[in-house]
Design a protein around this motif. Structure first.
Motif, mmCIF file in Angstrom:
data_model
loop_
_atom_site.group_PDB
_atom_site.id
_atom_site.type_symbol
_atom_site.label_atom_id
_atom_site.label_comp_id
_atom_site.label_asym_id
_atom_site.label_seq_id
_atom_site.Cartn_x
_atom_site.Cartn_y
_atom_site.Cartn_z
ATOM 1 N N UNK A 332 -1.162 0.406 -6.173
ATOM 2 C CA UNK A 332 -2.551 -0.030 -5.997
ATOM 3 C C UNK A 332 -2.614 -1.452 -5.445
ATOM 4 N N UNK A 333 -1.781 -2.343 -5.994
ATOM 5 C CA UNK A 333 -1.797 -3.744 -5.544
ATOM 6 C C UNK A 333 -1.361 -3.869 -4.090
ATOM 7 N N UNK A 334 -0.437 -3.019 -3.681
ATOM 8 C CA UNK A 334 0.060 -3.079 -2.302
ATOM 9 C C UNK A 334 -0.800 -2.274 -1.338
ATOM 10 N N UNK A 335 -1.748 -1.490 -1.855
ATOM 11 C CA UNK A 335 -2.594 -0.666 -0.998
ATOM 12 C C UNK A 335 -1.823 0.418 -0.267
ATOM 13 N N UNK A 336 -0.807 0.964 -0.927
ATOM 14 C CA UNK A 336 0.050 1.979 -0.303
ATOM 15 C C UNK A 336 -0.338 3.360 -0.817
ATOM 16 N N UNK A 337 -0.704 4.275 0.059
ATOM 17 C CA UNK A 337 -1.032 5.632 -0.389
ATOM 18 C C UNK A 337 0.223 6.377 -0.800
ATOM 19 N N UNK A 338 0.114 7.323 -1.719
ATOM 20 C CA UNK A 338 1.283 8.093 -2.154
ATOM 21 C C UNK A 338 1.997 8.806 -0.999
ATOM 22 N N UNK A 339 1.267 9.128 0.073
ATOM 23 C CA UNK A 339 1.888 9.824 1.215
ATOM 24 C C UNK A 339 2.873 8.935 1.961
ATOM 25 N N UNK A 340 2.795 7.607 1.752
ATOM 26 C CA UNK A 340 3.685 6.674 2.440
ATOM 27 C C UNK A 340 4.825 6.218 1.532
ATOM 28 N N UNK A 341 5.100 7.025 0.521
ATOM 29 C CA UNK A 341 6.167 6.716 -0.434
ATOM 30 C C UNK A 341 7.205 7.827 -0.390
#
Length: 398
Positions: A332-341
């Motif tokens: 959440x803090x990094x603004x990264x969606x789960x699809x980019x993990x």
């Protein structure tokens, strides 16, 4: 043990002019009941408070005793009196001929324009010198001129000279990692107890031990110079005892600090202390004193720093947390969606452990720099070799 670790050089540190390590007088612990007289007093002493129990009455060993001697005679590490030359980048050499001959021995050829200046170094100056030796290439100049040095030396790779025995896959630590697909950097890792223990053990390593493990090629070049001065530049005869040099080059952990699953770093710990007793007072053992001696062998099993956890989360900057909330908050803090993990596994052996240790000294992304970058560099080097020297026959097997 982790926030204020003991040193295996406590006796030597008591002989220093300045107690910058804050060791003070050596202390051990007896039964809290002053009237308790154990028949096995040689084993009824602890080097840590509230850890062991009295063999006679079962009470805690937490009554501190101070050694009868406040300071021992003689030099801590080198013979005295003796004069040394110390360069700005902390190379050290004894003056055995004249000043100028000694300067030539350590590579100083030009002295024109130099002036003599006397300095008085106290507690705060020595602490500042220690800090600057980790961040500056010219720590003595920066301390004298009160320069502010903020940029830590970086971009230096170590060449490991102390190769450990080959570690089988069964002895490696498996790390489940979650990476940012777009940047190929660590987001966090689900770490087992073994990995957390390994990371916590970094806090107990003596600085000389870190240099030894990294082959005297750390990001701290002045500390490397100091290490090489001891190992190669100062003759054995100038050290206080026959084993001082070897103990400085490969310092041991303090007694009781070798943790239970220590398989990846080639470390050892010092022997249990030997104490002697005279007229109801305790002293560090000295074979020349001839006093009644107790061989103190506290039965310490190899330790574990933390309680068993099902899983712990470690971020790229080695922040650790047992909470699942950390996993969600990082994304959440990094603004990264789960699809980019993406999820992957790393197998941590001796080389990987040393890479993480090396990166942790200066980097804010220790896991990325310690695990991903070395693999990327290795892969790039392999591709370049293949392109430069193409095979005449197709690859076979794997």
């Amino acid at each position: 043990m982790l926030l204020n670790p003991r040193s295996s050089f406590q006796l030597e540190s008591r002989k220093l002019a300045l107690d910058v390590a804050g060791i003070g007088l050596l202390q051990h612990f007896l039964c809290e009941d002053v009237n308790c007289n154990s028949s096995d007093s040689s084993r009824n002493i602890s080097i840590y408070p509230d850890v062991a129990k009295c063999l006679r009455c079962g009470r805690s060993l937490n009554r501190g005793i101070i050694f009868g001697e406040s300071r021992a005679e003689g030099g801590a590490f080198v013979t005295s009196p003796l004069v040394f030359i110390i360069t700005d980048d902390l190379r050290v050499a004894p003056i055995v001929t004249g000043n100028f001959e000694s300067l030539n021995d350590i590579g100083i050829r030009e002295t024109q324009g130099a002036e003599m200046k006397s300095l008085s170094l106290g507690f705060h100056e020595i602490l500042e010198l220690l800090k600057l030796s980790l961040t500056s290439a010219t720590p003595l100049t920066d301390m004298i001129m009160e320069n502010n040095v903020e940029n830590i030396q970086s971009g230096i790779r170590f060449n490991r000279n102390h190769q450990a025995d080959a570690v089988t896959e069964s002895r490696k630590i498996v790390l489940r990692a979650f990476l940012h697909k777009s940047t190929n950097k660590f987001l966090f890792a689900e770490a087992s107890d073994e990995l957390v223990e390994l990371l916590l053990s970094f806090l107990t390593l003596p600085l000389g031990g870190v240099v030894f493990l990294l082959g005297s090629n750390t990001p701290f070049k002045c500390i490397d110079n100091l290490y090489r001065s001891v190992s190669n530049g100062i003759d054995d005869k100038y050290f206080a005892t026959s084993d001082t040099k070897s103990r400085l080059i490969n310092p041991k952990l303090a007694h009781g600090y070798l943790f239970k699953n220590q398989l990846l770093l080639p470390l050892s710990e010092e022997d249990p202390p030997k104490l002697c007793r005279r007229e109801k007072r305790w002293f560090p053992y000295d074979q020349d004193k001839g006093w009644y001696m107790h061989y103190f062998y506290e039965k310490l099993n190899k330790i574990e720093f933390g309680k068993k956890q099902s899983m712990c989360f470690v971020s790229d900057d080695l922040t650790t947390s047992p909470s699942l909330v950390s996993r969600i908050s990082i994304l959440n803090d990094a603004g990264i969606p789960p699809s980019d993990v993406k999820e992957t596994e790393f197998h941590i052996g001796p080389n990987e452990a040393l890479c993480i240790l090396n990166a942790s000294l200066t980097s804010k992304t220790a896991l990325t720099d310690g695990l991903i970058k070395p693999k990327t560099a290795l892969a790039d080097g392999l591709i370049k070799r293949i392109v430069k020297e193409p095979k005449t026959e197709p690859f076979g097997g794997e």
